[in-house]
Design a protein around this motif. Structure first.
Motif, PDB file in Angstrom:
ATOM      1  N   TYR A 239      97.842 115.585  62.320  1.00 28.17           N
ATOM      2  CA  TYR A 239      97.699 116.781  63.284  1.00 28.17           C
ATOM      3  C   TYR A 239      97.216 117.697  62.749  1.00 28.17           C
ATOM      4  O   TYR A 239      96.504 118.747  63.128  1.00 28.17           O
ATOM      5  N   SER A 243      90.264 119.315  63.129  1.00 28.31           N
ATOM      6  CA  SER A 243      90.043 120.248  64.239  1.00 28.31           C
ATOM      7  C   SER A 243      89.136 119.810  65.381  1.00 28.31           C
ATOM      8  O   SER A 243      87.808 119.867  65.334  1.00 28.31           O
ATOM      9  N   PRO A 244      89.826 119.232  66.481  1.00 22.66           N
ATOM     10  CA  PRO A 244      90.871 119.028  66.582  1.00 22.66           C
ATOM     11  C   PRO A 244      91.889 118.124  65.826  1.00 22.66           C
ATOM     12  O   PRO A 244      91.048 117.145  64.990  1.00 22.66           O
ATOM     13  N   GLY A 245      93.024 118.095  65.762  1.00 18.90           N
ATOM     14  CA  GLY A 245      93.850 117.078  64.621  1.00 18.90           C
ATOM     15  C   GLY A 245      93.790 115.519  65.240  1.00 18.90           C
ATOM     16  O   GLY A 245      93.111 115.214  66.231  1.00 18.90           O
ATOM     17  N   ASN A 247      94.771 112.027  66.867  1.00 19.22           N
ATOM     18  CA  ASN A 247      95.237 111.614  68.051  1.00 19.22           C
ATOM     19  C   ASN A 247      96.203 110.652  67.703  1.00 19.22           C
ATOM     20  O   ASN A 247      95.933 109.719  66.701  1.00 19.22           O
ATOM     21  N   ARG A 283      91.586 109.904  64.419  1.00 26.94           N
ATOM     22  CA  ARG A 283      90.769 111.103  64.479  1.00 26.94           C
ATOM     23  C   ARG A 283      90.042 111.241  65.460  1.00 26.94           C
ATOM     24  O   ARG A 283      89.142 110.122  65.775  1.00 26.94           O
ATOM     25  N   PRO A 284      89.515 112.143  66.280  1.00 30.56           N
ATOM     26  CA  PRO A 284      88.653 112.387  67.266  1.00 30.56           C
ATOM     27  C   PRO A 284      87.341 111.996  66.921  1.00 30.56           C
ATOM     28  O   PRO A 284      86.305 111.449  67.699  1.00 30.56           O
ATOM     29  N   GLU A 304      84.702 120.602  76.004  1.00 29.92           N
ATOM     30  CA  GLU A 304      84.218 121.882  75.215  1.00 29.92           C
ATOM     31  C   GLU A 304      82.976 121.697  74.321  1.00 29.92           C
ATOM     32  O   GLU A 304      82.891 121.037  73.382  1.00 29.92           O
ATOM     33  N   ILE A 311      83.658 118.614  72.248  1.00 25.86           N
ATOM     34  CA  ILE A 311      85.095 118.088  72.094  1.00 25.86           C
ATOM     35  C   ILE A 311      85.443 117.751  73.698  1.00 25.86           C
ATOM     36  O   ILE A 311      85.267 118.341  74.464  1.00 25.86           O
ATOM     37  N   ARG A 313      88.045 116.205  75.977  1.00 18.48           N
ATOM     38  CA  ARG A 313      89.611 115.987  76.165  1.00 18.48           C
ATOM     39  C   ARG A 313      89.713 115.125  77.224  1.00 18.48           C
ATOM     40  O   ARG A 313      89.210 115.184  78.474  1.00 18.48           O
ATOM     41  N   SER A 322      91.832 113.809  72.194  1.00 20.38           N
ATOM     42  CA  SER A 322      90.567 114.435  72.231  1.00 20.38           C
ATOM     43  C   SER A 322      89.514 113.510  71.308  1.00 20.38           C
ATOM     44  O   SER A 322      90.083 112.628  70.423  1.00 20.38           O
TER      45      SER A 322
END
Ligand code: ADP
Ligand code: MG
Length: 361
Positions: A239, A243-245, A247, A283-284, A304, A311, A313, A322
């Protein structure tokens, strides 16, 4: 220079610690390899400064030993350890000039004046303060004073180790990058053992060969940036880094298959997790979106655009997750299904990574 060994080390600030919770630093065994550059990464209050101050001798551990090249220095004073330490806030002699501040650690050890002059010049250049060498430190900005502190930390070539405790906090962003680069080149040039404390993952990952991640008084993983990315040993590492951390999905696992939100997901390897809370971490970067596929149902809540990629969501079974999608990807429907690249799957039991069956521990 020295190899630094932490042997059964732990520290509590309380006179009579009763439980593990009372320890700011939980039991730790570790060798800091001579000549390596480490980052010590973790959020505020996790015990980074406590550990650093024990290594430098500002603090005496309530349990365990500390060895420099196999010599026990647990009770040796700071001066005897021959360490340079730079703190978060400047420590300078206001009434001295910048030159005298930088020269202090060398003169203190009786260095040859010609060498002192040459070395001070070199360091002043590294920190970008050649023009101010003759100025008194009093009246300089906090930023400039911190550069002096850094310079004083770097001036001696014969130290056992260099310890930096969030040294760039008060430095402006551009200079931060510049100074970090200088620290790296200093490491290449002299090969000191360096420990660089930060709560900033970018700083940690760009500075160090090895990153030591701390969480709640415990070292949870020591690894290369790639290891921390691919195989986070603890959900916190997953986490905190990225970036993002990473999931996390609550899952039930049966061999090489997980059940996530009612859907069977292939894991690419078999697992036998033991523990109460079983989760699949992805990870994303390893999540793929398909409209109307056979994966886990997900609903797009926000997209985003961050430049190089998007990214996405998503809501999966009431949890926000993410995914990273290509810059050119567009989504015609909010309703998606997600699948995971088996390469990017890790399984966790009570927050610790479970090795797949067959993987060497
Ligand atoms: P970090 O440097 O990672 O922010 P610290 O090592 O400073 O963390 O602190 C770890 C924990 O120990 C925190 O809970 C902090 O409140 C506590 N702590 C730090 N210094 C002292 C002290 N001198 N006395 C009592 N508790 C302390
Ligand atoms: Mg600290």
């Amino acid at each position: 220079m020295a190899k630094i060994t932490l042997d059964n080390l732990a520290h509590s600030y309380l006179p009579k610690p009763a439980s593990e919770d009372d320890f700011a630093l939980k039991e730790l065994n570790h060798d800091w390899v001579d000549g390596e550059a480490y980052a010590l990464l973790g959020s505020s209050g996790c015990g980074k400064s406590t550990l650093l101050n024990i290594i430098s001798g500002l603090l005496h551990p309530s349990q365990g030993r500390i060895l420099f090249n196999d010599r026990d220095v647990t009770h040796a004073p700071t001066a005897e350890r021959n360490i340079a330490q730079v703190f978060q806030f400047p420590v300078v002699y206001d009434t001295m000039t910048v030159r005298d501040n930088l020269a202090f650690p060398l003169r203190n050890r009786g260095a040859d004046p010609a060498y002192v002059a040459q070395r001070v010049q070199q360091i002043a250049q590294m920190i970008g303060m050649e023009a101010e060498l003759g100025n008194k430190a009093r009246g300089l900005t906090a930023d400039a004073k911190q550069k002096i502190s850094l310079g004083r930390g770097m001036v001696r070539e014969d130290v056992n180790a260099l310890l930096f405790d969030e040294p760039l906090t008060v430095i402006d962003p551009h200079m931060k990058w510049e100074l970090r680069t200088q620290l790296k080149s200093l490491h290449h040039e002299f090969g000191h053992t360096m420990i660089y404390v930060t709560h900033d993952q970018t700083e940690a990952l760009t500075f160090a060969d090895k990153v030591v991640v701390m969480f709640d008084g415990r070292v949870v993983q020591i690894g290369t940036p790639q290891e921390l990315f691919e195989r986070p040993a603890h959900t916190f590492v997953g986490y905190f880094i990225g970036s993002p951390g990473m999931n996390l999905f609550d899952a039930k696992i049966d061999g090489a298959t997980a059940q996530i939100a009612g859907v069977q997901v292939p894991l690419g390897a078999g697992y036998v997790p033991t523990g109460g809370k079983v989760q699949v971490g992805v990870r994303p970067e390893f999540i793929k979106l398909t409209a109307g596929g056979t994966g886990v149902p997900a609903r797009i809540t926000r997209v985003e655009d961050v430049g190089r990629h998007k990214i996405v969501r998503l809501d999966v079974d009431g949890h926000e997750i993410s995914a990273i999608a290509g810059e050119g990807d567009s989504f015609s429907a909010d309703s998606q299904t997600i699948t995971f690249d088996p390469q990017g799957i890790n399984v966790y039991a009570d927050d610790w990574r479970v090795a797949p069956t067959g993987e060497a521990a």
